[in-house]
Design a protein around this motif. Structure first.
Motif, PDB file in Angstrom:
ATOM      1  N   ASP A 187       7.122   5.137   9.504  1.00 18.60           N
ATOM      2  CA  ASP A 187       6.168   4.951   8.415  1.00 18.60           C
ATOM      3  C   ASP A 187       6.838   4.278   7.215  1.00 18.60           C
ATOM      4  N   GLU A 188       8.052   4.690   6.908  1.00 22.41           N
ATOM      5  CA  GLU A 188       8.782   4.094   5.782  1.00 22.41           C
ATOM      6  C   GLU A 188       9.084   2.617   6.045  1.00 22.41           C
ATOM      7  N   ARG A 207       5.958   0.621   5.484  1.00 21.57           N
ATOM      8  CA  ARG A 207       5.694   0.422   4.054  1.00 21.57           C
ATOM      9  C   ARG A 207       6.604  -0.674   3.492  1.00 21.57           C
ATOM     10  N   SER A 255       5.431  -4.018   4.785  1.00 25.02           N
ATOM     11  CA  SER A 255       4.196  -4.361   4.093  1.00 25.02           C
ATOM     12  C   SER A 255       4.499  -4.878   2.684  1.00 25.02           C
ATOM     13  N   ASP A 256       5.378  -4.200   1.967  1.00 26.66           N
ATOM     14  CA  ASP A 256       5.754  -4.637   0.617  1.00 26.66           C
ATOM     15  C   ASP A 256       6.388  -6.029   0.643  1.00 26.66           C
TER      16      ASP A 256
END
Length: 136
Positions: free
Chosen positions: A121-122, A125, A128-129
């Protein structure tokens, strides 16, 4: 890692996602471009003029004609004359088109999940960033 190597890596990942998506769309009888057109029509929530649909898809109206022709032949969209401008054509999604759109939405999600499942999940993220930063 050089910019060229990074470019090639992003290109290969993009290719894997697109190939997985295309393969999942084949049983539905649509290609990615047709699926995008259905998605734009469903998102609009109303029939769209051909020119507006082409604009939303970022393609020239001439290219859209073959996409809409194929979707209409398959019974996924219908064309009608725009009652406010008889020279314009409206395109609307049929019930069959809504069903294919929903199945294509699932296919898109599955294609992405296949590629991104190796990320935590990290990491998702972070990716995505970074992609938003590049897209910005």
């Amino acid at each position: 890692m050089s910019d060229g190597e990074l470019f090639e890596l992003v290109h290969r990942v993009d290719h894997r996602i697109r190939r997985g998506y295309r393969e999942r769309l084949e049983p539905l009888g649509v290609n990615p471009g047709q699926s995008r057109a259905l998605r734009a029509l469903v998102s609009a929530g109303e029939p769209l003029r051909m020119a507006r649909l082409a604009e939303l898809l970022g393609i020239v109206p001439r290219s859209l004609t073959s996409v809409v022709d194929a979707l209409e032949t398959s019974g996924l969209v219908a064309r009608t004359v725009d009652p406010t401008n008889r020279r314009s054509t409206l395109v609307s999604v049929t019930p069959a088109g809504l069903a294919v759109h929903e199945r294509a939405r699932v296919a898109r999600r599955e294609a992405a999940a296949e590629v991104f499942s190796v990320l935590s999940d990290e990491q998702r993220r972070q990716l995505s960033d970074l992609l938003r930063l590049l897209d910005g």
